[in-house]
Design a protein around this motif. Structure first.
Motif, PDB file in Angstrom:
ATOM      1  N   MET A 180      36.463 -39.408 122.098  1.00  0.00           N
ATOM      2  CA  MET A 180      36.533 -39.858 120.586  1.00  0.00           C
ATOM      3  C   MET A 180      37.542 -38.955 119.704  1.00  0.00           C
ATOM      4  SD  MET A 180      35.344 -42.792 120.522  1.00  0.00           S
ATOM      5  CE  MET A 180      35.498 -43.150 118.820  1.00  0.00           C
ATOM      6  N   ARG A 181      37.234 -37.543 120.160  1.00  0.00           N
ATOM      7  CA  ARG A 181      37.957 -36.738 119.473  1.00  0.00           C
ATOM      8  C   ARG A 181      39.499 -36.816 119.673  1.00  0.00           C
ATOM      9  NH1 ARG A 181      35.257 -32.517 120.834  1.00  0.00           N
ATOM     10  NH2 ARG A 181      36.620 -31.922 122.730  1.00  0.00           N
ATOM     11  N   LEU A 182      39.864 -37.333 120.878  1.00  0.00           N
ATOM     12  CA  LEU A 182      41.320 -37.711 121.137  1.00  0.00           C
ATOM     13  C   LEU A 182      41.835 -39.107 120.230  1.00  0.00           C
ATOM     14  CD1 LEU A 182      43.927 -37.455 122.612  1.00  0.00           C
ATOM     15  CD2 LEU A 182      42.927 -38.621 124.553  1.00  0.00           C
ATOM     16  N   TYR A 183      40.789 -39.995 120.446  1.00  0.00           N
ATOM     17  CA  TYR A 183      41.210 -41.227 119.563  1.00  0.00           C
ATOM     18  C   TYR A 183      41.452 -40.974 118.090  1.00  0.00           C
ATOM     19  CZ  TYR A 183      40.218 -46.051 117.379  1.00  0.00           C
ATOM     20  OH  TYR A 183      40.233 -46.974 116.712  1.00  0.00           O
ATOM     21  N   PHE A 184      40.535 -40.145 117.375  1.00  0.00           N
ATOM     22  CA  PHE A 184      40.822 -39.764 116.158  1.00  0.00           C
ATOM     23  C   PHE A 184      41.947 -38.899 115.967  1.00  0.00           C
ATOM     24  CE2 PHE A 184      36.263 -40.725 115.800  1.00  0.00           C
ATOM     25  CZ  PHE A 184      36.085 -41.836 114.729  1.00  0.00           C
ATOM     26  N   LYS A 185      42.495 -38.193 117.151  1.00  0.00           N
ATOM     27  CA  LYS A 185      43.737 -37.436 116.838  1.00  0.00           C
ATOM     28  C   LYS A 185      44.834 -38.577 116.652  1.00  0.00           C
ATOM     29  CE  LYS A 185      46.073 -33.666 116.933  1.00  0.00           C
ATOM     30  NZ  LYS A 185      46.062 -32.579 115.787  1.00  0.00           N
ATOM     31  N   TYR A 186      44.885 -39.631 117.664  1.00  0.00           N
ATOM     32  CA  TYR A 186      45.781 -40.707 117.694  1.00  0.00           C
ATOM     33  C   TYR A 186      45.746 -41.252 116.134  1.00  0.00           C
ATOM     34  CZ  TYR A 186      46.435 -40.821 122.764  1.00  0.00           C
ATOM     35  OH  TYR A 186      46.751 -40.683 123.874  1.00  0.00           O
ATOM     36  N   VAL A 216      49.857 -41.125 134.429  1.00  0.00           N
ATOM     37  CA  VAL A 216      49.707 -39.752 134.840  1.00  0.00           C
ATOM     38  C   VAL A 216      48.718 -38.542 133.790  1.00  0.00           C
ATOM     39  CG1 VAL A 216      51.578 -39.997 136.113  1.00  0.00           C
ATOM     40  CG2 VAL A 216      51.848 -39.029 133.796  1.00  0.00           C
ATOM     41  N   ARG A 217      48.410 -39.224 132.654  1.00  0.00           N
ATOM     42  CA  ARG A 217      47.651 -38.533 131.856  1.00  0.00           C
ATOM     43  C   ARG A 217      46.223 -38.312 132.235  1.00  0.00           C
ATOM     44  NH1 ARG A 217      50.553 -40.500 126.420  1.00  0.00           N
ATOM     45  NH2 ARG A 217      52.481 -39.345 126.609  1.00  0.00           N
ATOM     46  N   PRO A 218      45.320 -37.381 132.079  1.00  0.00           N
ATOM     47  CA  PRO A 218      43.775 -37.351 132.472  1.00  0.00           C
ATOM     48  C   PRO A 218      43.125 -37.898 131.620  1.00  0.00           C
ATOM     49  CG  PRO A 218      44.482 -35.044 131.484  1.00  0.00           C
ATOM     50  CD  PRO A 218      45.980 -35.940 131.596  1.00  0.00           C
ATOM     51  N   ARG A 219      43.364 -39.184 131.027  1.00  0.00           N
ATOM     52  CA  ARG A 219      42.432 -39.737 130.170  1.00  0.00           C
ATOM     53  C   ARG A 219      42.540 -41.279 130.388  1.00  0.00           C
ATOM     54  NH1 ARG A 219      40.911 -35.672 129.370  1.00  0.00           N
ATOM     55  NH2 ARG A 219      40.595 -34.452 127.418  1.00  0.00           N
ATOM     56  N   SER A 220      41.680 -42.006 129.814  1.00  0.00           N
ATOM     57  CA  SER A 220      41.506 -43.550 130.044  1.00  0.00           C
ATOM     58  C   SER A 220      42.725 -44.170 129.734  1.00  0.00           C
ATOM     59  CB  SER A 220      40.206 -44.053 129.525  1.00  0.00           C
ATOM     60  OG  SER A 220      40.392 -45.313 129.394  1.00  0.00           O
ATOM     61  N   LEU A 261      44.881 -47.968 123.299  1.00  0.00           N
ATOM     62  CA  LEU A 261      44.244 -48.413 122.165  1.00  0.00           C
ATOM     63  C   LEU A 261      44.748 -47.281 120.901  1.00  0.00           C
ATOM     64  CD1 LEU A 261      41.790 -50.050 120.952  1.00  0.00           C
ATOM     65  CD2 LEU A 261      40.374 -48.222 121.335  1.00  0.00           C
ATOM     66  N   GLY A 262      45.136 -46.148 121.236  1.00  0.00           N
ATOM     67  CA  GLY A 262      45.602 -45.165 120.319  1.00  0.00           C
ATOM     68  C   GLY A 262      47.166 -45.083 120.116  1.00  0.00           C
TER      69      GLY A 262
END
Length: 260
Positions: free
Chosen positions: A1-7, A96-100, A106-107
């Motif tokens: 979620m931290r990444l989502y809010f960064k987006y 290739v990124r280590p995220r869903s 979505l972001g």
């Protein structure tokens, strides 16, 4: 979620670089749904009621579904615009990124100008609630919040299914608009005004009826049977999202790189 809010933060700052354009688009989004609401008002001005439903009862239905659509269109726009990522080969970078991949798509895009439509829907909701003789309690407040949240899940699920088709079709298919724009227009009225097959389809297949019609019967004290079941029907929207995510994962596994 931290990444989502960064987006979220990055894209908001980028859109605010052109503030005049941003506020004009937001203002336009505020007034666009008024034309639909005006049609609703004039229809009731002429006929008084529709199959036993008053103007403000239908206004509540209208507000809930448009509020849900506005939130979903704002925060799930990445899936709606996914065809460009698949067509241009930009989806390869996400793999290739280590995220869903779902989180990254979505972001990838947020439409903050949709806040104009969100504000308009909130205004219509307040007007409806002021004029309806509802005896509010904690359970009804919870049900109303659940209705809006469930609607967001359903529209997001449809956006995900439309994006998944792009793995095979490359371009987004306009048929998806039947269930987004068409579903929104249909669900802004109580389902029992339609033919039975329409009611069945939009209750058990795409559960728009579980977003506003059934729980609204509970809020308006018109439920026939166990009120708790009517109150909890919006959970169908969250259940609808689960197979949509499974289908997305299936599409990702069948994706073939563009080689770019």
């Amino acid at each position: 979620m931290r990444l989502y809010f960064k987006y979220l933060s990055i894209l908001f700052k980028s859109q605010m670089q052109y503030r005049t354009s941003f506020w004009l688009l937001t203002l336009g989004q505020f007034f666009i749904p008024f034309s639909v609401f005006a049609g609703l008002y004039f229809m009731f001005e002429r006929f008084g009621q529709v199959k036993g439903w008053s103007f403000y009862e239908v206004t509540l239905c209208f507000a809930v579904i448009h509020l849900s659509f506005s939130l979903s269109e704002c925060f799930s726009r990445g899936f709606d615009a996914f065809s460009s990522l698949a067509r241009n080969g930009e989806f390869d970078r996400l793999l290739v990124r280590p995220r869903s991949t779902a989180l990254q798509v979505l972001g990838s895009k947020f439409e903050f100008t949709r806040f104009g439509r969100l504000i308009q829907s909130s205004f219509v909701l307040v007007v409806a609630l002021i004029h309806l003789p509802i005896a509010w309690n904690l359970a009804k407040v919870f049900t109303l919040i659940l209705m809006v949240s469930s609607g967001v899940m359903i529209f997001t699920g449809i956006f995900i299914l439309a994006a998944t088709l792009c793995f095979w079709t490359i371009e987004g298919l306009e048929v998806a608009n039947i269930f987004t724009d068409g579903g929104r227009e249909m669900a802004q009225y109580p389902l029992n005004i339609y033919q039975k097959w329409v009611t069945v389809f939009f209750t058990f297949i795409i559960p728009f009826g579980c977003v506003n019609y059934l729980p609204m019967l509970y809020i308006l004290n018109r439920a026939d049977g166990n009120e708790i079941l009517y109150m909890l029907t919006p959970l169908a929207g969250f259940l609808f999202l689960l197979p949509c995510i499974v289908v997305w994962q299936l599409g990702v596994r069948h994706y073939r790189s563009t080689g770019s």
